[in-house]
Design a protein around this motif. Sequence first.
Motif, PDB file in Angstrom:
ATOM      1  N   GLY A 275     -11.018   3.050  10.803  1.00 19.19           N
ATOM      2  CA  GLY A 275      -9.845   3.891  10.597  1.00 19.19           C
ATOM      3  C   GLY A 275     -10.119   5.347  10.925  1.00 19.19           C
ATOM      4  O   GLY A 275      -9.306   6.021  11.565  1.00 19.19           O
TER       5      GLY A 275
ATOM      6  N   SER B 106     -11.610   1.297   2.208  1.00 20.39           N
ATOM      7  CA  SER B 106     -12.273   0.018   2.471  1.00 20.39           C
ATOM      8  C   SER B 106     -12.095  -0.863   1.248  1.00 20.39           C
ATOM      9  O   SER B 106     -12.405  -0.455   0.123  1.00 20.39           O
ATOM     10  CB  SER B 106     -13.765   0.219   2.732  1.00 20.39           C
ATOM     11  OG  SER B 106     -13.986   0.802   3.996  1.00 20.39           O
TER      12      SER B 106
ATOM     13  N   ILE C 212      -3.838   4.784   6.591  1.00 22.05           N
ATOM     14  CA  ILE C 212      -2.450   5.138   6.326  1.00 22.05           C
ATOM     15  C   ILE C 212      -2.243   6.512   6.939  1.00 22.05           C
ATOM     16  O   ILE C 212      -3.029   7.428   6.706  1.00 22.05           O
ATOM     17  CB  ILE C 212      -2.128   5.155   4.821  1.00 22.05           C
ATOM     18  CG1 ILE C 212      -2.317   3.757   4.237  1.00 22.05           C
ATOM     19  CG2 ILE C 212      -0.714   5.672   4.574  1.00 22.05           C
ATOM     20  CD1 ILE C 212      -2.069   3.660   2.743  1.00 22.05           C
TER      21      ILE C 212
ATOM     22  N   VAL D 176      -7.995   6.949   4.683  1.00 21.97           N
ATOM     23  CA  VAL D 176      -8.562   5.610   4.880  1.00 21.97           C
ATOM     24  C   VAL D 176      -9.145   5.065   3.589  1.00 21.97           C
ATOM     25  O   VAL D 176      -9.439   5.815   2.653  1.00 21.97           O
ATOM     26  CB  VAL D 176      -9.670   5.621   5.958  1.00 21.97           C
ATOM     27  CG1 VAL D 176      -9.144   6.082   7.303  1.00 21.97           C
ATOM     28  CG2 VAL D 176     -10.843   6.481   5.513  1.00 21.97           C
TER      29      VAL D 176
ATOM     30  N   SER E 251     -13.192   1.617   6.591  1.00 20.27           N
ATOM     31  CA  SER E 251     -12.942   3.055   6.741  1.00 20.27           C
ATOM     32  C   SER E 251     -13.493   3.617   8.044  1.00 20.27           C
ATOM     33  O   SER E 251     -12.878   4.484   8.656  1.00 20.27           O
ATOM     34  CB  SER E 251     -13.544   3.819   5.557  1.00 20.27           C
ATOM     35  OG  SER E 251     -12.875   3.493   4.370  1.00 20.27           O
TER      36      SER E 251
ATOM     37  N   GLU F 200      -1.424  -4.502  15.173  1.00 15.72           N
ATOM     38  CA  GLU F 200      -1.485  -3.191  14.518  1.00 15.72           C
ATOM     39  C   GLU F 200      -0.931  -2.085  15.433  1.00 15.72           C
ATOM     40  O   GLU F 200      -1.578  -1.060  15.690  1.00 15.72           O
ATOM     41  CB  GLU F 200      -2.908  -2.856  14.066  1.00 15.72           C
ATOM     42  CG  GLU F 200      -3.439  -3.797  13.003  1.00 15.72           C
ATOM     43  CD  GLU F 200      -2.551  -3.940  11.780  1.00 15.72           C
ATOM     44  OE1 GLU F 200      -2.087  -2.929  11.256  1.00 15.72           O
ATOM     45  OE2 GLU F 200      -2.295  -5.087  11.372  1.00 15.72           O
TER      46      GLU F 200
ATOM     47  N   PHE G 210      -8.073   0.006   5.625  1.00 19.32           N
ATOM     48  CA  PHE G 210      -6.769   0.489   6.052  1.00 19.32           C
ATOM     49  C   PHE G 210      -6.843   1.943   6.489  1.00 19.32           C
ATOM     50  O   PHE G 210      -7.711   2.702   6.079  1.00 19.32           O
ATOM     51  CB  PHE G 210      -5.721   0.334   4.933  1.00 19.32           C
ATOM     52  CG  PHE G 210      -6.009   1.166   3.703  1.00 19.32           C
ATOM     53  CD1 PHE G 210      -5.632   2.505   3.635  1.00 19.32           C
ATOM     54  CD2 PHE G 210      -6.640   0.602   2.614  1.00 19.32           C
ATOM     55  CE1 PHE G 210      -5.894   3.263   2.509  1.00 19.32           C
ATOM     56  CE2 PHE G 210      -6.910   1.360   1.483  1.00 19.32           C
ATOM     57  CZ  PHE G 210      -6.534   2.691   1.430  1.00 19.32           C
TER      58      PHE G 210
ATOM     59  N   VAL H 144       0.973   1.800   7.860  1.00 23.44           N
ATOM     60  CA  VAL H 144      -0.334   1.253   7.512  1.00 23.44           C
ATOM     61  C   VAL H 144      -0.886   0.535   8.728  1.00 23.44           C
ATOM     62  O   VAL H 144      -0.194  -0.260   9.357  1.00 23.44           O
ATOM     63  CB  VAL H 144      -0.224   0.250   6.342  1.00 23.44           C
ATOM     64  CG1 VAL H 144      -1.593  -0.363   6.035  1.00 23.44           C
ATOM     65  CG2 VAL H 144       0.361   0.911   5.111  1.00 23.44           C
ATOM     66  N   ILE H 145      -2.121   0.817   9.060  1.00 25.68           N
ATOM     67  CA  ILE H 145      -2.852   0.091  10.088  1.00 25.68           C
ATOM     68  C   ILE H 145      -4.020  -0.585   9.374  1.00 25.68           C
ATOM     69  O   ILE H 145      -4.850   0.091   8.747  1.00 25.68           O
ATOM     70  CB  ILE H 145      -3.399   1.039  11.193  1.00 25.68           C
ATOM     71  CG1 ILE H 145      -2.279   1.813  11.862  1.00 25.68           C
ATOM     72  CG2 ILE H 145      -4.240   0.270  12.199  1.00 25.68           C
ATOM     73  CD1 ILE H 145      -1.306   0.980  12.648  1.00 25.68           C
ATOM     74  N   PHE H 146      -4.075  -1.904   9.426  1.00 24.52           N
ATOM     75  CA  PHE H 146      -5.193  -2.613   8.813  1.00 24.52           C
ATOM     76  C   PHE H 146      -6.373  -2.582   9.771  1.00 24.52           C
ATOM     77  O   PHE H 146      -6.220  -2.769  10.980  1.00 24.52           O
ATOM     78  CB  PHE H 146      -4.792  -4.041   8.437  1.00 24.52           C
ATOM     79  CG  PHE H 146      -3.854  -4.061   7.274  1.00 24.52           C
ATOM     80  CD1 PHE H 146      -4.330  -3.865   5.983  1.00 24.52           C
ATOM     81  CD2 PHE H 146      -2.501  -4.230   7.458  1.00 24.52           C
ATOM     82  CE1 PHE H 146      -3.467  -3.844   4.903  1.00 24.52           C
ATOM     83  CE2 PHE H 146      -1.629  -4.221   6.388  1.00 24.52           C
ATOM     84  CZ  PHE H 146      -2.107  -4.024   5.105  1.00 24.52           C
ATOM     85  N   THR H 147      -7.541  -2.308   9.230  1.00 19.59           N
ATOM     86  CA  THR H 147      -8.757  -2.127  10.014  1.00 19.59           C
ATOM     87  C   THR H 147      -9.877  -2.986   9.424  1.00 19.59           C
ATOM     88  O   THR H 147      -9.690  -3.653   8.408  1.00 19.59           O
ATOM     89  CB  THR H 147      -9.202  -0.645   9.993  1.00 19.59           C
ATOM     90  OG1 THR H 147      -9.569  -0.290   8.646  1.00 19.59           O
ATOM     91  CG2 THR H 147      -8.098   0.273  10.490  1.00 19.59           C
TER      92      THR H 147
ATOM     93  N   LEU I  87       0.807  -1.221   0.000  1.00 19.49           N
ATOM     94  CA  LEU I  87       0.000   0.000   0.000  1.00 19.49           C
ATOM     95  C   LEU I  87       0.841   1.272   0.000  1.00 19.49           C
ATOM     96  O   LEU I  87       0.505   2.237  -0.677  1.00 19.49           O
ATOM     97  CB  LEU I  87      -0.941   0.016   1.211  1.00 19.49           C
ATOM     98  CG  LEU I  87      -2.233  -0.776   1.055  1.00 19.49           C
ATOM     99  CD1 LEU I  87      -2.993  -0.816   2.371  1.00 19.49           C
ATOM    100  CD2 LEU I  87      -3.101  -0.213  -0.036  1.00 19.49           C
TER     101      LEU I  87
END
Length: 179
Positions: A24, A145, A159, A143, A21, A176, A157, A15-18, A2
């Motif tokens: 995030g 989706s 970012i 963010v 949106s 995360e 995500f 990057v944090i995966f969620t 990403l």
Amino acid sequence: DLLQYFNLDGNDYQVIFTSGSTEGLNIVLQSVFLNSAKNGIISSSLEHKAVLDTLGFLQTIGADLTLVNHDINGVISMEDLREEIDQHVALVSIMHVNNEIGNINDINGISNICREYRVPFICDTTQSVGKIGFEGELFDAFVGSAHKFGGPFGVGFLIMKKGLVTRPLQYGGKQESAL
């Protein structure tokens, strides 16, 4: 990767995966506000409910929310944004592409104003990721989706610039970056 897709340096962004949106946006909006000594927030009445409801919650704990004007096509007024932004603003949250009417905001102009005042620019890019190109460095956080660009539901995500978010919304897990 990403970060490479958005031309971002891994030394500056993470990057944090969620789950999407909404998660995030909640993480970044709440964390940035709660970690700031400032109480002003600038947004728009045309934002997704994930932003508006989160900002409504932040108002209950002291946020001073200003909704900038937009033109007849739903595009944010740069003049109004410039008039409202000052040293009391903790963050600006304006979406790139509206999910209902399709207006496209001037993210370059918004980013320039936010940088001039050193205010974090948080952007909901859910509707534009994979459809309209943009440079990730325009934002302090944004963010997406996965289901909006061909991926599975329940994956998203956030970012953001490293160090921007330091406060988790949930406690007990270390995944995360413990967020």
